[in-house]
Design an enzyme around this catalytic site. Structure first.
Site, PDB file in Angstrom:
ATOM      1  CD  GLU A  76       2.110   7.129   5.774  1.00 42.08           C
ATOM      2  OE1 GLU A  76       3.273   6.833   6.102  1.00 42.08           O
ATOM      3  OE2 GLU A  76       1.664   8.282   5.801  1.00 42.08           O
ATOM      4  CG  HIS A  95      -2.825   5.179   8.989  1.00 39.97           C
ATOM      5  ND1 HIS A  95      -2.986   6.101  10.009  1.00 39.97           N
ATOM      6  CD2 HIS A  95      -2.594   5.903   7.872  1.00 39.97           C
ATOM      7  CE1 HIS A  95      -2.848   7.314   9.514  1.00 39.97           C
ATOM      8  NE2 HIS A  95      -2.618   7.238   8.219  1.00 39.97           N
ATOM      9  CG  HIS A 158      -1.069  11.463   9.800  1.00 39.25           C
ATOM     10  ND1 HIS A 158       0.082  10.825   9.433  1.00 39.25           N
ATOM     11  CD2 HIS A 158      -2.034  10.967   8.969  1.00 39.25           C
ATOM     12  CE1 HIS A 158      -0.154  10.010   8.424  1.00 39.25           C
ATOM     13  NE2 HIS A 158      -1.439  10.075   8.133  1.00 39.25           N
TER      14      HIS A 158
END
Ligand SMILES: [Zn+2]
Length: 294
Positions: A76, A95, A158
């Site tokens: 990512e 994240h 997500h």
């Protein structure tokens, strides 16, 4: 300890906490910090964030090219690079997939109601970035839309993303989002939140300056549909003289009832008084009602 060694140790610690709190499972999640103006320190791909060691980290440039490290950077990385490019004030990105906040992201429900004074003061609102396939270019594009005005956001179907001037501030925002999601869920199970009035929200916004809380953008309440994402949109009905108002969207017995209640909240007018709405306001009311009929 050198700055580099300290940051590596801090990433290991934050990874351990994310995993211990159940914010990540298996190899989920990623963490990065700015080492200096041209370099980032980033978690590697394919490792559990709960069991990292300082030597596992990668050093990359701001284009994502690896400069040092035995492992490849997180898949990512483009999402992180997008944040650093758009926000020079940000020095760390976290994240993760905290389950309650991610549940809201999966349900398509943003955490944007003005219900907790401290969340209003700090994060403002937590919007949902549109769904994008993980590790593709779509994800940085989806995130890029909200990064200018928000330090925390949900990623549709997500997880969540938080930013900070340092690593622990980014991490604590992840804790705040998950905590806010938990409280919101409980309040909805108990019949719905009482919501801070727009007037109270603007009073809280004034406290940001008083307490030196740095926010990337001002709060705006219920802007017209299609307005640019350059402010923190918070659902807070106008109710002069009141600090709390009942949940105005939780129990739509019927469309007309919802419209009437929402209009009443918006202007604090008696229920039998004629009111006028713009097309944009009417569209927003209908969207609210339809959302709650599902
Ligand atoms: Zn993820």
């Amino acid at each position: 300890m050198s700055a580099d060694a300290q940051l590596r140790a801090d990433i290991v610690e934050v990874g351990r906490r994310l995993y211990a709190r159940g914010y990540t499972a298996s190899n989920d999640g990623n963490i990065s910090v700015r080492l200096d103006a041209a370099r980032l320190l980033m978690t590697p791909s394919g490792v559990c964030k709960g069991f990292m060691t300082p030597d596992m980290m990668c050093i990359t440039d701001l284009e994502g090219r690896k400069l040092a490290g035995d492992r490849n950077p997180s898949s990512e990385i483009q999402m992180h690079l997008e944040v650093y490019r758009r926000r020079p004030d940000v020095n760390a990105v976290v994240h993760a997939h905290p389950p309650l906040a991610t549940g809201f992201a999966v349900a398509g429900i943003p955490l944007d109601r003005a219900v907790l004074a401290e969340v209003v003061c700090t994060l403002g609102s937590v919007p949902i970035a549109e769904y994008a396939t993980p590790s593709t270019k779509e994800l940085p594009e989806a995130v890029g839309k909200y990064v200018k005005a928000h330090d925390g956001m949900l990623l549709a179907n997500h997880g969540a993303l938080t930013l900070g001037t340092d690593l622990f501030s980014a991490y604590f925002k992840m804790e705040t989002i998950e905590h806010f999601a938990k409280i919101s869920l409980v309040a909805r199970l108990l019949g719905g939140e009482r919501i801070l009035s727009r007037e109270e929200v603007f009073r809280l916004q004034g406290l940001r300056g008083h307490y030196g809380i740095a926010a990337p953008a001002p709060i705006c309440a219920d802007p017209a549909p299609g307005s640019p994402a350059d402010c923190q949109v918070v659902q807070a009905p106008s109710a002069p003289g009141q600090r709390l108002v009942p949940d105005y969207v939780a129990f739509p017995e019927d469309l007309a009832g919802t419209l009437a209640r929402r209009a009443q909240m918006a202007g604090s007018v008696p229920a039998d008084r004629e009111i006028r709405l713009t097309y944009g306001e009417l569209t927003a009311l209908i969207e609210d009602a339809v959302k709650n009929l599902r």
